[in-house]
Motif scaffolding. Structure first.
Motif, PDB file in Angstrom:
ATOM      1  N   LEU A 556       0.830  -1.209   0.000  1.00 36.03           N
ATOM      2  CA  LEU A 556       0.000   0.000   0.000  1.00 36.03           C
ATOM      3  C   LEU A 556       0.864   1.258   0.000  1.00 36.03           C
ATOM      4  O   LEU A 556       0.611   2.204  -0.761  1.00 36.03           O
ATOM      5  CB  LEU A 556      -0.922  -0.003   1.223  1.00 36.03           C
ATOM      6  N   ASP A 568      -5.747   3.993  -8.441  1.00 34.86           N
ATOM      7  CA  ASP A 568      -6.640   3.878  -7.291  1.00 34.86           C
ATOM      8  C   ASP A 568      -7.221   2.480  -7.137  1.00 34.86           C
ATOM      9  O   ASP A 568      -7.540   2.052  -6.020  1.00 34.86           O
ATOM     10  CB  ASP A 568      -7.770   4.906  -7.396  1.00 34.86           C
ATOM     11  N   ALA A 572      -7.000   0.493  -3.674  1.00 35.62           N
ATOM     12  CA  ALA A 572      -8.186  -0.076  -3.032  1.00 35.62           C
ATOM     13  C   ALA A 572      -8.014  -1.573  -2.796  1.00 35.62           C
ATOM     14  O   ALA A 572      -8.467  -2.108  -1.771  1.00 35.62           O
ATOM     15  CB  ALA A 572      -9.421   0.189  -3.895  1.00 35.62           C
ATOM     16  N   GLY A 573      -7.343  -2.264  -3.722  1.00 35.34           N
ATOM     17  CA  GLY A 573      -7.088  -3.693  -3.547  1.00 35.34           C
ATOM     18  C   GLY A 573      -6.231  -3.972  -2.326  1.00 35.34           C
ATOM     19  O   GLY A 573      -6.489  -4.915  -1.558  1.00 35.34           O
ATOM     20  N   CYS A 574      -5.192  -3.144  -2.131  1.00 37.01           N
ATOM     21  CA  CYS A 574      -4.344  -3.308  -0.941  1.00 37.01           C
ATOM     22  C   CYS A 574      -5.140  -3.072   0.334  1.00 37.01           C
ATOM     23  O   CYS A 574      -5.002  -3.810   1.327  1.00 37.01           O
ATOM     24  CB  CYS A 574      -3.164  -2.336  -1.007  1.00 37.01           C
ATOM     25  N   LEU A 575      -5.981  -2.039   0.332  1.00 39.34           N
ATOM     26  CA  LEU A 575      -6.796  -1.745   1.510  1.00 39.34           C
ATOM     27  C   LEU A 575      -7.773  -2.880   1.797  1.00 39.34           C
ATOM     28  O   LEU A 575      -8.015  -3.237   2.960  1.00 39.34           O
ATOM     29  CB  LEU A 575      -7.553  -0.435   1.297  1.00 39.34           C
ATOM     30  N   GLY A 576      -8.332  -3.453   0.733  1.00 37.94           N
ATOM     31  CA  GLY A 576      -9.236  -4.583   0.915  1.00 37.94           C
ATOM     32  C   GLY A 576      -8.523  -5.774   1.529  1.00 37.94           C
ATOM     33  O   GLY A 576      -9.062  -6.441   2.432  1.00 37.94           O
ATOM     34  N   CYS A 594     -10.299   0.091   6.941  1.00 39.07           N
ATOM     35  CA  CYS A 594      -9.660  -0.234   5.654  1.00 39.07           C
ATOM     36  C   CYS A 594     -10.703  -0.578   4.599  1.00 39.07           C
ATOM     37  O   CYS A 594     -10.622  -0.118   3.443  1.00 39.07           O
ATOM     38  CB  CYS A 594      -8.692  -1.398   5.827  1.00 39.07           C
ATOM     39  N   ARG A 597     -12.436   2.589   3.426  1.00 37.27           N
ATOM     40  CA  ARG A 597     -11.590   3.366   2.510  1.00 37.27           C
ATOM     41  C   ARG A 597     -11.564   2.736   1.118  1.00 37.27           C
ATOM     42  O   ARG A 597     -11.639   3.441   0.103  1.00 37.27           O
ATOM     43  CB  ARG A 597     -10.168   3.465   3.053  1.00 37.27           C
ATOM     44  N   ALA A 598     -11.445   1.408   1.070  1.00 41.04           N
ATOM     45  CA  ALA A 598     -11.435   0.718  -0.227  1.00 41.04           C
ATOM     46  C   ALA A 598     -12.733   0.959  -0.982  1.00 41.04           C
ATOM     47  O   ALA A 598     -12.727   1.272  -2.190  1.00 41.04           O
ATOM     48  CB  ALA A 598     -11.210  -0.779  -0.018  1.00 41.04           C
ATOM     49  N   ALA A 615     -16.500  -4.657  -3.026  1.00 38.36           N
ATOM     50  CA  ALA A 615     -16.082  -3.888  -1.851  1.00 38.36           C
ATOM     51  C   ALA A 615     -17.257  -3.639  -0.908  1.00 38.36           C
ATOM     52  O   ALA A 615     -17.128  -3.761   0.319  1.00 38.36           O
ATOM     53  CB  ALA A 615     -15.458  -2.562  -2.289  1.00 38.36           C
TER      54      ALA A 615
END
Length: 670
Positions: A556, A568, A572-576, A594, A597-598, A615
């Motif tokens: 991230l 983005d 978003a994938g990292c946050l997920g 997290c 945010r995703a 998401a």
């Protein structure tokens, strides 16, 4: 690997020839994208899958079999059928899509060129946008080109960039390469009007630009922006030119669109998303309008256009009007009769909006949106990036990715200068989503190199669900690979081992690849982040949650701070991933943060993208675990609203979660 497609004209020419005889003749004559088949089910599958709503297909066939023609006749995607045959057989008159039967190719081609022009007029007509939506709100798309032209572009692309990308994408099409070379060596912006005649010079205007204008394809618009600006500079206010500014445009339109024209007021506005070629001759426009209708619920329309307030240029009998010219709708006359046969034609009268009123319209729109806290950037897709050489592989179609995400890049590959005919054929099959044919082409290569083996492995894993076969391909590649190739191959092996639940093997592969990437000079942050994501997923599968969270956090940080341009979707994938790992660790507060945010990022940048639904569904599932059933139901509903595709796996998952929620709430009732 982020990829995008170089789209074509919006018109597919498909050859169905069971004996494979006529394809070379057609490819020699025209440079439109052509795909050939000798097996009818495969032909129809391709047409149904690859033709989108704003595109159409023309079929050239050697078959006069009624069964074959009926199949073409029944397809909504096919506009016209041309038959090349010396057999003297009467074609059933009920086959309205059959333009004619021709004994020789030189008899067929002039009519085919004429049909290509007519179809393009229809596609242009169907690009109409109304100033307001049906609910009375502003139509954002209507304002697109005014905003696009005035928007400051950070990365200005040149003719060299267009030539480079076109040569890569069309590398197996010799006829196209000739056209691209002619454009590269002969283009003069002062002579630009000579580059918009299809019969002489179809590239790039008819091959790329017309469809990109209609669909607001910002990647192609970015590559051809210089051409569009050069063309715009040739246009002058028609009121200052001592020539006729009255024009006509004949076409077919869906009945529903004509109904909407009739419902508009005299001050409502429309625009065509194209440089509109209107003819000065009413009879010519009528002849186009009353051509036989081959599609259902389509009616003949004649636009009578007062273009005196518009920008344009006279080209013989044609007045070429500026793209997205705004018109007032003055009147609609349904079904007027013309000619001895009294053909029924609907006449729609338009007058171009004067420059002062147009400027006021756009200024009021921008002020209104700025007062709502929104900027011009929010109405445009991310600033147009310079496409990489591998970006030509993928065609996005109907909410699905047709190209393996992990197809190896050709950039800086010493072997890429020596590409065999079978590899070129395989790449072409990839571009068309023909996975079995691509694998067959690659398998014909006697001594495949690392690049080919990894391409084959990615196809087997992602599209043919043959994980053992994919593993074998990547293992063969690893035995031949050195340096960067070895690290890339280890990444592929890590992905396949993860999919096969061989997570310890995946950890070894990702760890070795990461060590190489981190020692590389200069470092490639995007690749390091991707490797960290894979390594984190392997740790997560092994329930090594601390290590998994560390990898996700590092990925991230790199994607937020080092990867340019910012992506983005990947952030978003990292946050997920972090949210899911934190959930498994029992840290629900940070997991929800997290996941939220995703979802927020995806909802802003991923309109109509299934990842938005995923998401929201993920967020709803977390609230369900926390016992906040109201929030869970809210986000499950958002997931359903953002993904209307009935049988999509994400939607089914959401419906299953709602069923669980219903059961829990029902069980709590006394």
């Amino acid at each position: 690997m982020a990829t995008t497609a170089m789209k074509g004209s919006g018109i597919h020419v498909v050859v169905f020839d069971e004996r494979d005889k006529i394809l070379p003749l057609i490819r020699k004559a025209i440079i439109e994208s052509i795909t050939s088949f000798n097996y009818l089910p495969a032909c129809m599958s391709y047409i149904d899958e690859m033709t989108m709503d704003n595109e159409t297909t023309i079929v050239v066939t050697t078959s006069i079999d009624d069964r074959v023609i009926k199949t073409f006749e029944a397809s909504n995607s096919i506009e016209a059928v041309f038959i090349l045959s010396t057999t003297r057989k009467e074609i059933d008159k009920s086959f309205t899509k059959v333009v004619g039967v021709y004994p020789r190719m030189d008899n067929l081609l002039p009519v085919l060129f004429e049909t290509l022009d007519i179809v393009e007029l229809q596609l242009n007509a169907n690009s109409i946008l109304f100033h307001r939506n049906l609910d009375g709100g502003d139509n954002i798309d209507f304002y697109f080109y005014n905003l696009w032209l005035s928007h400051e572009i950070n990365q200005k692309l040149t003719r060299k960039d267009l030539i480079e990308q076109a040569n890569i994408f069309y590398r197996s099409k010799k006829q196209m390469h000739t056209a691209i070379h002619e454009f590269d060596t002969s283009y003069n912006k002062l002579d630009i009007l000579n580059w918009i005649h299809r019969s002489d010079r179809a590239f790039p205007y008819h091959i790329l630009i017309t469809n990109a204008l209609r669909t607001h394809d910002q990647h192609i618009l970015g590559l051809t922006r210089f051409f569009i600006l050069d063309l715009t500079r040739q246009l002058k206010p028609l009121s200052t030119i001592q020539m006729c500014s009255q024009g006509y445009y004949g076409t077919k339109l869906p009945l529903s669109v004509v109904d909407r024209f009739e419902q508009q007021t005299s001050r409502d506005i429309i625009s065509f998303q194209c440089f509109l070629p209107v003819t000065k001759t009413r009879a010519n426009a009528l002849a186009v309008a009353v051509r036989p209708t081959r599609r259902r619920k389509m009616i003949s329309v004649l636009f009578k256009i007062d273009a005196s307030n518009a920008l344009g240029v006279h080209m013989g009998d044609i007045i070429l009007l500026d793209m997205a010219t705004a018109f007032y709708i003055i009147g609609v006359s349904r079904y007027a009769g013309f000619g001895s046969a009294r053909e029924l034609v609907t006449i729609i009268q338009l007058v171009a909006v004067d420059s002062g009123s147009k400027q006021q319209l756009y200024e009021e729109f921008i002020e209104k949106k700025q007062s709502e806290g929104r900027s011009i950037d929010e109405f445009l897709i991310d600033t147009i990036p310079l496409l990489k050489s591998d970006d030509m592989y993928k065609r996005q179609n109907k909410n699905k990715s047709d190209t393996p995400k992990d197809v190896p890049e050709l950039k800086d590959d010493p072997e890429s200068k020596d590409i065999s005919e079978d590899e070129i054929a395989g790449d072409e099959f990839i571009a068309h989503g023909e996975w079995d044919q691509a694998i067959n082409a690659f398998s014909r290569i006697e001594d495949p190199n690392v690049r080919v083996l990894n391409k084959a492995g990615c196809l087997l894993r992602e599209h043919l669900q043959n994980l053992p076969g994919a593993l074998e391909c990547h293992e063969q590649a690893l035995r031949k690979a050195t340096n960067r190739e070895k690290a890339d191959t280890l990444m592929h092996l890590g992905t396949v081992n993860n999919d096969m639940r061989q997570h310890n093997e995946a950890l070894k592969c990702y760890s070795q690849a990461l060590q190489w990437y981190e020692n590389e000079k200069p470092k490639d942050p995007a690749t390091i982040a991707r490797c960290l994501v894979g390594l984190g997923n392997a740790h997560w599968a092994c329930r090594q949650l601390n290590e998994a969270l560390d990898c996700a956090q590092r990925a991230l940080t790199i994607r937020e701070q080092e990867v340019k341009p910012r992506n983005d979707f990947e952030i978003a994938g990292c946050l997920g991933n972090m949210g899911n790992i934190l959930h498994d660790q029992g840290d629900m507060e940070h997991a929800l943060s997290c996941a939220q945010r995703a979802a927020d990022i995806l909802s802003q940048c991923g309109k109509n993208d299934p990842r938005v639904a995923a998401a929201y569904n993920n967020l709803g599932a977390m609230y369900l675990v926390c016992g906040d059933y109201s929030k869970a139901r809210e986000y499950f509903q958002r997931a359903l609203d953002s993904l209307p595709i009935e049988n999509h796996p994400y939607r089914i998952s959401t419906l299953n979660n709602i069923a669980r929620l219903n059961a829990i709430e029902k069980g709590q009732k006394p």
